[in-house]
Scaffold this motif. Sequence first.
Motif, PDB file in Angstrom:
ATOM      1  N   TRP A 212       0.842  -1.177  -0.020  1.00  0.00           N
ATOM      2  CA  TRP A 212      -0.178  -0.080  -0.152  1.00  0.00           C
ATOM      3  C   TRP A 212       0.828   1.349  -0.041  1.00  0.00           C
ATOM      4  N   VAL A 245      -6.282   3.969   3.113  1.00  0.00           N
ATOM      5  CA  VAL A 245      -5.328   2.856   3.702  1.00  0.00           C
ATOM      6  C   VAL A 245      -5.031   2.941   5.282  1.00  0.00           C
ATOM      7  N   ILE A 249      -7.081  -0.610   5.964  1.00  0.00           N
ATOM      8  CA  ILE A 249      -6.177  -1.355   5.729  1.00  0.00           C
ATOM      9  C   ILE A 249      -5.310  -1.554   6.987  1.00  0.00           C
ATOM     10  N   TYR A 250      -4.974  -0.425   7.528  1.00  0.00           N
ATOM     11  CA  TYR A 250      -3.955  -0.592   8.887  1.00  0.00           C
ATOM     12  C   TYR A 250      -4.853  -0.516  10.144  1.00  0.00           C
ATOM     13  N   ARG A 251      -5.944   0.020  10.016  1.00  0.00           N
ATOM     14  CA  ARG A 251      -6.886   0.089  11.100  1.00  0.00           C
ATOM     15  C   ARG A 251      -6.388   0.674  12.525  1.00  0.00           C
TER      16      ARG A 251
END
Length: 422
Positions: A212, A245, A249-251
Amino acid sequence: MTVFLVFAAVIVLLIAGIPIFAALGLVAIGILAIFEGNVSSIADTVFSHLNKPILTAIPLFVLMAQIMIRAKVIDDLYNFAHTVVGHVKGGLGVATVIACTIFAAISGSSIGSSALPQMKRFGYRERDALGVIAAGGTLGILIPPSGPMILYAIVSEVSIGALFLAGIIPGLLLALVFAIFCIMQASSRKDVSAPARASLWTIARAFRRSVWALLAPPLVMSGIYFGIFTASEAAAAGTLYALLVAIFIYRNFGFRDLYECAYATMRTSMMVFMIIAGAAVFGHAITIIRLPFGVTEAVAEIGLGPLGFIVAVMALIFILGMFLESIAIILITTPILLPTMAHLGIDPVWYGILLMVNLELAMITPPVGMNLFVIKGITDAPLSEVVKGAAPFVLLMLICLAVLIAFPALATWLPYSAGFGR
């Protein structure tokens, strides 16, 4: 004589601790008061320079960088590069350069605290490790998105898209030279070792974590190259991408993080806008007294050609870089030099890239090289060791600067092939 007095006035104010925007504004106000008898033109000058849509690119790129740092996306870049090339002797230095290159604008200081312990663990002298970290961090000036590049584009009215594309090949060239030097430096030392070669599964897992971050620069630059985005739209797309992201994605990114990033972005952007305002008034004032045209006439009288002029200017900026901050150099010199460059037929895009390389040098040349102090701060290493480690990279940058002067197409081919006219 007038040029000397104006330069001296600005430099004295900066040395006295006056902020850049205030120093430029005060000198400009003095010039306008003396030669015009009033300062009523300041408001219109400031408004006309700040009322430009392209300026939205500055806070957007800053916000993109803040999100990437806070979500720890950059950490995965270094881990991936380390996994791929770490087994090569000198590979940890190469990994540092690769990580800085992929996301040059923000990765230099971000990876310093991660890279130094790893490099020392495998036998690198602290001096050598600090040098590559400090030098790698300067790549953000040349490889887009670059704040100084945007500032130069605004002052010189050169296309930001053209400058971004022009910086890619020189930036990659510089990164390649750094990487080769890291390998040569490590190979000459018997006490430097390397970790075992990573398995394909480990590399694939590291790639999956970093993909990413790896996609962010191509998203921004390909959109500009193919005419999909303007520079401002590319900044907006990059910021939205970074936000998605970080959240999905990373949260690890919440409303509190967004507030902190927005606040940091606001502070940085307001500082830049104040500097632009000061530079606008300064440029207007020196035009009133025809200072830039006086420089052009002096160059014509001396008979200095384009190459001689460029070499002389690069030498001057190198010296200024030892004492002044990069933004100050751009704002003081560019308005004065532009008419002379136009008279001599010097490509402002090419000159802009030469200027960026020279500003990279300013980041690691004492006594006020910013990166030297940044790396000292994040690693708690002696400043003398940082300076000694960075010294070989100063020579490498000077060599690359000479190559770019000799072969302008390295900077100009990509933007003009993409349709940005001369």
